[in-house]
Structures are given as C-alpha cells and as structure tokens.
Design an enzyme around this catalytic site. Structure first.
Site, PDB file in Angstrom:
ATOM      1  N   LYS A  12      27.648  -1.825 -13.383  1.00  0.00           N
ATOM      2  CA  LYS A  12      28.924  -2.155 -14.089  1.00  0.00           C
ATOM      3  C   LYS A  12      30.014  -1.729 -13.408  1.00  0.00           C
ATOM      4  O   LYS A  12      30.014  -1.641 -12.049  1.00  0.00           O
ATOM      5  CB  LYS A  12      28.460  -1.620 -15.533  1.00  0.00           C
ATOM      6  CG  LYS A  12      27.247  -2.043 -16.304  1.00  0.00           C
ATOM      7  CD  LYS A  12      27.180  -1.778 -17.527  1.00  0.00           C
ATOM      8  CE  LYS A  12      25.804  -2.314 -18.170  1.00  0.00           C
ATOM      9  NZ  LYS A  12      25.858  -2.173 -19.468  1.00  0.00           N
ATOM     10  N   GLU A 164      18.743  -8.919 -23.497  1.00  0.00           N
ATOM     11  CA  GLU A 164      19.679  -7.629 -23.836  1.00  0.00           C
ATOM     12  C   GLU A 164      20.251  -7.539 -24.759  1.00  0.00           C
ATOM     13  O   GLU A 164      21.189  -8.328 -25.107  1.00  0.00           O
ATOM     14  CB  GLU A 164      20.617  -7.481 -22.609  1.00  0.00           C
ATOM     15  CG  GLU A 164      20.075  -7.265 -21.080  1.00  0.00           C
ATOM     16  CD  GLU A 164      21.117  -6.596 -20.312  1.00  0.00           C
ATOM     17  OE1 GLU A 164      20.727  -6.140 -19.281  1.00  0.00           O
ATOM     18  OE2 GLU A 164      22.384  -6.687 -20.484  1.00  0.00           O
TER      19      GLU A 164
HETATM   20  O1  G3P Z   1      22.763  -4.956 -17.707  1.00  0.00           O
HETATM   21  C1  G3P Z   1      22.205  -3.811 -18.166  1.00  0.00           C
HETATM   22  C2  G3P Z   1      22.675  -3.413 -19.376  1.00  0.00           C
HETATM   23  O2  G3P Z   1      23.609  -3.905 -20.197  1.00  0.00           O
HETATM   24  C3  G3P Z   1      21.719  -2.323 -20.105  1.00  0.00           C
HETATM   25  O3  G3P Z   1      22.715  -1.155 -20.050  1.00  0.00           O
HETATM   26  O4  G3P Z   1      22.951   1.121 -20.078  1.00  0.00           O
HETATM   27  O5  G3P Z   1      21.716   0.226 -21.846  1.00  0.00           O
HETATM   28  O6  G3P Z   1      20.523   0.421 -19.622  1.00  0.00           O
HETATM   29  P1  G3P Z   1      22.025   0.277 -20.124  1.00  0.00           P
END
Ligand code: G3P
Length: 247
Positions: A12, A164
C-alpha cells in the site's frame, strides 16, 4: 491440475527507500518454499528499486495501472511502462481504490482487460463490506464484480483472484476459515457456470484480510484457498512464514 500457491504482498502507501530495499534483500536471502509464486507490490516510486534488489524468480507488482496506452493522463502509469520496467504484475480493483478513489466495477474490468492483453498479470480483488455481509449479500456482491470483469476479458490465464472482505482488511479481524472457503468455493462455482471448467479449475483464488504468520496455515489447508494477498504483515519478517504456509 494442482494450482501453484501464490502469495502477494501489498505494501500500500507504506515504506521508504531503506525499508523496501531491506524487505527485498531479506526475501531474496530467505529460504522460501519453491512451490510458491511470490509477488510484492511496493508504491509506484519504488517499483524499479525493488525489482533491482529482488532475486530473479520473485516478482514485482504495481498497485494500479491505467487503461490507455500512453498520452495526457497526469499521474497515471501504463501497461507498456510496467513491461518496459520488468514489472510483470499489477493489483487491480483493491477495495481501497474502489471505495476511496471511486473505481467502479467497469473501470476495474477495463483496466484488467488492458493489463492482461498487454501481457501483465493481474491480481484482481473483490470483496464485500460489513453491511453487505450482514445483509446476506456477500455472494451477490462478488458475483456482480465478477460479471463485470468476465464481460470484458477473454484470457483468464493472467488473472489471479483475491477475495478480500473489506471488514477484514487491516482490522485484525480475519475471516474464519469457513467464511473464506465458502466464498472461494462460490467464486469457483461462478467461474464454472459463467466462464468454463478450465478457468474454474485453474484460476488461483487468494484470501486477503488480516493474514498473519499465525493464521495462515489453517487458511492454507482449505481446498479453494490458493494463497494470500497480504497487507500489513508483508512489511514484516513474518511474511516469510506466510509464504511458507504449506511447509
Ligand atoms: O491487499 C491486502 C489487504 O488489503 C489486506 O491487508 O493489512 O489486512 O493484511 P491486511
């Protein structure tokens, strides 16, 4: 056909020259499961730097790419420019771009078409909000996102899907193994019904949302979970444990 496990790291808007160089060096020196495709996505400014410091075989992804060949598009980068720089992947449709930057299903689909036709692999993200989950709309939301991309692309061989759930991103609130597997299975079923058997069988479906070195092994055991898209933990040493989930 066995699907090769795939682990992506989405930095990010995090990192500095020093920190991304250190991550690339650590990954290059670590003992990584050779049966895993590893792709890391630093901010645009550091793509070439990471490519330079990462050993061959480990890949680099952009976090976004535009759907025009070149021209007057201030602030954007093109598929050709990624190819020119040895960047073979891009993330597209991340929920942060959909919600904060206002990218519609159609815009994401158009970018996916442009990237895959230009020879760049796409980690294509989908997922529902907490309100949508609580209203029982999870599968319908994902299917709508899938339908938009399926209407635009013909070649799925360059697409990896990342499921996600928005409520699990950066919250420490990981989806349960059952919640994740249920959606992954539904995505595969949708591909079978709406694209074809081969695409359903061969397309890798990653889970993303608060994956860490502790919860990855359980998730990785599920039959329709073919890897992870990792945010926060991809910046930490435990990313190696996530890559090695199956060892
Ligand atoms: O693209 C990966 C993502 O959005 C997950 O983020 O920090 O929850 O692993 P995180």
């Amino acid at each position: 056909m066995a699907r090769k496990f795939f682990v992506g790291g989405n930095f990010k808007m995090n990192g500095t020259i020093e920190s991304v160089k250190a991550i690339a060096k650590n990954l290059s020196e670590a003992q990584l499961d050779p049966n895993v495709d590893v792709v890391i996505a630093p901010p645009t400014l550091y793509l070439l730097l990471v490519r330079e410091h990462l050993k061959p075989g480990l890949e680099v992804a952009a976090q976004n790419v535009f759907d025009k060949p070149n021209g007057a598009f201030t602030g954007e980068i093109s598929v050709l420019q990624l190819k020119d720089s040895g960047i073979n992947w891009t993330i597209l449709g991340h929920s942060e771009r959909r919600t904060i930057l206002g990218e519609s299903d159609e815009v994401v689909a158009s970018k996916t078409k442009f990237a895959t036709e230009g020879g760049v692999g796409v980690i294509w993200c989908c997922g529902e909000s907490l309100e949508e989950r609580e209203a029982g709309q999870t599968i319908a939301v994902i299917e709508k996102q899938l339908a938009a991309v399926a209407a635009k692309i013909g070649d799925w061989s360059k697409v990896v899907i990342a499921y996600e759930p928005i409520w699990a991103i950066g919250t420490g609130k990981v989806a349960t193994v059952q919640q994740a597997q249920e959606v992954h299975e539904a995505i595969r079923k949708w591909l079978k019904a709406n694209v074809n058997d081969k695409v359903a069988e061969e397309t890798r479906i990653l889970y993303g949302g608060s994956v860490n070195g502790k919860n990855c092994k359980e998730l990785a055991k599920e039959k329709d979970i073919d890897g992870f898209l990792v945010g926060g933990a991809s910046l930490k040493p435990e990313f190696v444990d996530i890559i090695n989930s199956n060892l």
